[in-house]
Design a protein around this motif. Sequence first.
Motif, PDB file in Angstrom:
ATOM      1  N   GLU A 172      -2.184   0.601 -14.047  1.00 56.57           N
ATOM      2  CA  GLU A 172      -0.770   0.978 -14.023  1.00 56.57           C
ATOM      3  C   GLU A 172      -0.265   1.257 -15.430  1.00 56.57           C
ATOM      4  OE1 GLU A 172       1.221   1.779 -11.518  1.00 56.57           O
ATOM      5  OE2 GLU A 172      -0.641   1.617 -10.361  1.00 56.57           O
ATOM      6  N   MET A 173      -0.752   0.505 -16.411  1.00 54.36           N
ATOM      7  CA  MET A 173      -0.366   0.740 -17.802  1.00 54.36           C
ATOM      8  C   MET A 173      -0.825   2.129 -18.245  1.00 54.36           C
ATOM      9  SD  MET A 173      -1.679  -1.249 -21.228  1.00 54.36           S
ATOM     10  CE  MET A 173      -3.338  -0.602 -20.995  1.00 54.36           C
ATOM     11  N   LEU A 174      -2.067   2.485 -17.889  1.00 58.33           N
ATOM     12  CA  LEU A 174      -2.590   3.800 -18.255  1.00 58.33           C
ATOM     13  C   LEU A 174      -1.778   4.911 -17.596  1.00 58.33           C
ATOM     14  CD1 LEU A 174      -6.420   3.109 -17.925  1.00 58.33           C
ATOM     15  CD2 LEU A 174      -5.142   3.460 -20.040  1.00 58.33           C
ATOM     16  N   ARG A 175      -1.460   4.719 -16.337  1.00 61.33           N
ATOM     17  CA  ARG A 175      -0.718   5.742 -15.593  1.00 61.33           C
ATOM     18  C   ARG A 175       0.691   5.951 -16.133  1.00 61.33           C
ATOM     19  NH1 ARG A 175      -2.400   3.556  -9.592  1.00 61.33           N
ATOM     20  NH2 ARG A 175      -4.078   5.033  -9.175  1.00 61.33           N
ATOM     21  N   SER A 176       1.276   4.871 -16.652  1.00 62.19           N
ATOM     22  CA  SER A 176       2.672   4.954 -17.070  1.00 62.19           C
ATOM     23  C   SER A 176       2.858   5.364 -18.528  1.00 62.19           C
ATOM     24  CB  SER A 176       3.364   3.612 -16.834  1.00 62.19           C
ATOM     25  OG  SER A 176       2.762   2.598 -17.621  1.00 62.19           O
ATOM     26  N   LYS A 177       2.062   4.763 -19.424  1.00 66.58           N
ATOM     27  CA  LYS A 177       2.293   5.055 -20.844  1.00 66.58           C
ATOM     28  C   LYS A 177       1.045   5.062 -21.696  1.00 66.58           C
ATOM     29  CE  LYS A 177       3.289   0.197 -21.911  1.00 66.58           C
ATOM     30  NZ  LYS A 177       4.280  -0.740 -22.473  1.00 66.58           N
ATOM     31  N   GLY A 178      -0.113   4.707 -21.148  1.00 64.73           N
ATOM     32  CA  GLY A 178      -1.332   4.707 -21.938  1.00 64.73           C
ATOM     33  C   GLY A 178      -1.633   3.343 -22.509  1.00 64.73           C
ATOM     34  N   ILE A 179      -2.480   3.281 -23.532  1.00 69.53           N
ATOM     35  CA  ILE A 179      -2.957   2.019 -24.088  1.00 69.53           C
ATOM     36  C   ILE A 179      -2.289   1.754 -25.429  1.00 69.53           C
ATOM     37  CG2 ILE A 179      -4.995   0.734 -24.805  1.00 69.53           C
ATOM     38  CD1 ILE A 179      -6.648   2.630 -23.109  1.00 69.53           C
ATOM     39  N   ALA A 180      -1.635   0.605 -25.539  1.00 66.04           N
ATOM     40  CA  ALA A 180      -0.976   0.241 -26.795  1.00 66.04           C
ATOM     41  C   ALA A 180      -1.981  -0.404 -27.738  1.00 66.04           C
ATOM     42  CB  ALA A 180       0.180  -0.706 -26.513  1.00 66.04           C
ATOM     43  N   SER A 181      -2.981   0.370 -28.154  1.00 60.56           N
ATOM     44  CA  SER A 181      -4.022  -0.131 -29.042  1.00 60.56           C
ATOM     45  C   SER A 181      -4.695   1.045 -29.705  1.00 60.56           C
ATOM     46  CB  SER A 181      -5.057  -0.922 -28.231  1.00 60.56           C
ATOM     47  OG  SER A 181      -5.877  -0.037 -27.504  1.00 60.56           O
ATOM     48  N   THR A 186     -18.429   5.178 -27.875  1.00 61.85           N
ATOM     49  CA  THR A 186     -17.509   5.143 -29.007  1.00 61.85           C
ATOM     50  C   THR A 186     -16.949   3.742 -29.197  1.00 61.85           C
ATOM     51  OG1 THR A 186     -16.882   7.391 -28.397  1.00 61.85           O
ATOM     52  CG2 THR A 186     -15.486   6.280 -30.001  1.00 61.85           C
ATOM     53  N   ALA A 187     -16.707   3.058 -28.077  1.00 64.35           N
ATOM     54  CA  ALA A 187     -16.162   1.708 -28.124  1.00 64.35           C
ATOM     55  C   ALA A 187     -16.573   0.954 -26.877  1.00 64.35           C
ATOM     56  CB  ALA A 187     -14.641   1.753 -28.245  1.00 64.35           C
ATOM     57  N   TRP A 188     -16.360  -0.371 -26.910  1.00 67.70           N
ATOM     58  CA  TRP A 188     -16.671  -1.170 -25.733  1.00 67.70           C
ATOM     59  C   TRP A 188     -15.692  -2.321 -25.592  1.00 67.70           C
ATOM     60  CZ3 TRP A 188     -17.846  -6.326 -26.483  1.00 67.70           C
ATOM     61  CH2 TRP A 188     -18.250  -6.701 -27.760  1.00 67.70           C
ATOM     62  N   VAL A 189     -15.528  -2.779 -24.346  1.00 58.46           N
ATOM     63  CA  VAL A 189     -14.713  -3.951 -24.057  1.00 58.46           C
ATOM     64  C   VAL A 189     -15.478  -4.818 -23.066  1.00 58.46           C
ATOM     65  CG1 VAL A 189     -12.452  -2.912 -24.495  1.00 58.46           C
ATOM     66  CG2 VAL A 189     -13.501  -2.677 -22.240  1.00 58.46           C
ATOM     67  N   LYS A 190     -15.198  -6.103 -23.071  1.00 59.92           N
ATOM     68  CA  LYS A 190     -15.876  -7.007 -22.140  1.00 59.92           C
ATOM     69  C   LYS A 190     -15.451  -6.740 -20.703  1.00 59.92           C
ATOM     70  CE  LYS A 190     -16.903 -10.825 -25.264  1.00 59.92           C
ATOM     71  NZ  LYS A 190     -16.736 -12.288 -25.534  1.00 59.92           N
ATOM     72  N   ARG A 191     -14.185  -6.409 -20.514  1.00 58.72           N
ATOM     73  CA  ARG A 191     -13.671  -6.095 -19.175  1.00 58.72           C
ATOM     74  C   ARG A 191     -12.539  -5.099 -19.325  1.00 58.72           C
ATOM     75  NH1 ARG A 191     -12.525 -11.018 -20.687  1.00 58.72           N
ATOM     76  NH2 ARG A 191     -14.314 -11.847 -19.571  1.00 58.72           N
ATOM     77  N   LEU A 192     -12.272  -4.342 -18.289  1.00 56.83           N
ATOM     78  CA  LEU A 192     -11.226  -3.313 -18.360  1.00 56.83           C
ATOM     79  C   LEU A 192      -9.874  -3.898 -18.740  1.00 56.83           C
ATOM     80  CD1 LEU A 192     -10.779  -0.245 -17.892  1.00 56.83           C
ATOM     81  CD2 LEU A 192     -10.071  -0.818 -15.569  1.00 56.83           C
ATOM     82  N   ASP A 239     -16.294  -8.120  -3.251  1.00 57.48           N
ATOM     83  CA  ASP A 239     -14.897  -8.068  -2.820  1.00 57.48           C
ATOM     84  C   ASP A 239     -13.966  -8.706  -3.843  1.00 57.48           C
ATOM     85  OD1 ASP A 239     -15.421  -6.778  -0.387  1.00 57.48           O
ATOM     86  OD2 ASP A 239     -16.005  -8.669   0.559  1.00 57.48           O
ATOM     87  N   HIS A 240     -14.482  -8.947  -5.056  1.00 51.40           N
ATOM     88  CA  HIS A 240     -13.685  -9.572  -6.111  1.00 51.40           C
ATOM     89  C   HIS A 240     -13.229  -8.534  -7.119  1.00 51.40           C
ATOM     90  CE1 HIS A 240     -12.323 -12.270  -9.224  1.00 51.40           C
ATOM     91  NE2 HIS A 240     -13.185 -11.750 -10.082  1.00 51.40           N
ATOM     92  N   LEU A 241     -11.919  -8.358  -7.212  1.00 54.72           N
ATOM     93  CA  LEU A 241     -11.339  -7.436  -8.184  1.00 54.72           C
ATOM     94  C   LEU A 241     -11.229  -8.149  -9.523  1.00 54.72           C
ATOM     95  CD1 LEU A 241      -9.958  -4.576  -8.344  1.00 54.72           C
ATOM     96  CD2 LEU A 241      -7.788  -5.801  -8.120  1.00 54.72           C
ATOM     97  N   PHE A 242     -11.736  -7.519 -10.587  1.00 54.30           N
ATOM     98  CA  PHE A 242     -11.692  -8.149 -11.902  1.00 54.30           C
ATOM     99  C   PHE A 242     -10.243  -8.354 -12.356  1.00 54.30           C
ATOM    100  CE2 PHE A 242     -15.956  -5.967 -12.470  1.00 54.30           C
ATOM    101  CZ  PHE A 242     -16.674  -7.135 -12.265  1.00 54.30           C
ATOM    102  N   GLU A 243      -9.999  -9.467 -13.005  1.00 54.86           N
ATOM    103  CA  GLU A 243      -8.657  -9.820 -13.462  1.00 54.86           C
ATOM    104  C   GLU A 243      -8.077  -8.748 -14.383  1.00 54.86           C
ATOM    105  OE1 GLU A 243      -6.363 -13.410 -15.920  1.00 54.86           O
ATOM    106  OE2 GLU A 243      -8.532 -13.506 -15.538  1.00 54.86           O
ATOM    107  N   GLY A 244      -6.839  -8.382 -14.118  1.00 52.48           N
ATOM    108  CA  GLY A 244      -6.131  -7.424 -14.960  1.00 52.48           C
ATOM    109  C   GLY A 244      -6.394  -5.969 -14.639  1.00 52.48           C
ATOM    110  N   THR A 245      -7.234  -5.685 -13.636  1.00 56.66           N
ATOM    111  CA  THR A 245      -7.587  -4.295 -13.325  1.00 56.66           C
ATOM    112  C   THR A 245      -6.373  -3.484 -12.889  1.00 56.66           C
ATOM    113  OG1 THR A 245      -9.869  -4.849 -12.707  1.00 56.66           O
ATOM    114  CG2 THR A 245      -8.948  -2.799 -11.824  1.00 56.66           C
TER     115      THR A 245
END
Length: 326
Positions: free
Chosen positions: A46-55, A315-321, A35-41
């Motif tokens: 919302e960032m993806l839905r609005s404008k994508g990833i600035a990276s 192709t790539a990886w991140v520690k958390r979303l 029941d724990h949502l990861f921080e920043g999820t």
Amino acid sequence: MKFSPRTGDIPVQNFIIITNKTENTRRIGVLWSGDHLFEGTVETLEMLRSKGIASPIQATLAVLAKPKIYRAVGKQIVFVTNNSTKSRADYKKKLESMGIPASVDEVFGSSYSAAIYISRILSLPPSQKTVFVLGESGIETELDSESIPHIGGTDPAYNRLIDPKDYTSIASGETLDPSVGVVLAGLDFHLNYLKLAYAFAYLQRGAKFLATNTDTTLPSAGSLFPGAGAISAPLIAMMGGERPMAFGKPSQAMMDAIEGKFRFDRKKACMVGDRLDTDIRFGIEGGLGGTLCVLTGVTISEKEWGGEDREVVPTAWVKRLGDLRG
């Protein structure tokens, strides 16, 4: 944020498929653990839905080991799951209970994948459009969403012990529905000999053999229990080894169904997930523009995909979303 030295950056994408474990709330995955949502999820979605990833990773299609999202503004996101017992509406409620705004159209499960395939891709004779279901209400709900007639499933008439008279009536075809053209097997918590007898009879008469997914086990309460694959296994044995077409990850039948609904460009899509053998393989074999492994689930270290000779390398990886926010 890290990148695979073998493949480099993910190209700019516009469609994201995300998967997260929903079979059991104690499972960990891309979006939450228990029941724990990861921080920043929420903020990342919302960032993806609005404008994508600035990276450098401009991922649009992300497939995670839980449900997925799809949105017309910004990046299009789809939540994908192999669990066939719940409908898209059920997953929408789960997402919202975790604080993630979602719509039914943003969820794509294996049951819905099968329904899309049956209604929009599979060519059946006009007189054989009915589906015999081995499974729960999640399958029936998704078949209904595509106006596909079905029998079996949760119908109380099939939840009983077989009677000696049943052998005769099934063998003669007296109690068989001549309009059945598909047997669809998913996780069925009420499987019995009578249901298997009917399913086998329909398959012997030429019905198409399909499965929502073939996961052999179901994790729950810190242990393993029979999964959807255990439901179709007896039929596979009875049919002399003939395996059903499956619609869960990493089966490309599911990718075809997603493409059939959303009409996206695979080269401009990215798969996001936490499991190499299902999520990342799903994206690679589907010819997507990129794959992103999130290390909050089954895969916990970049060391797990080893050297350059490994077939399944993200192709790539991140520690958390949430790291996608930079």
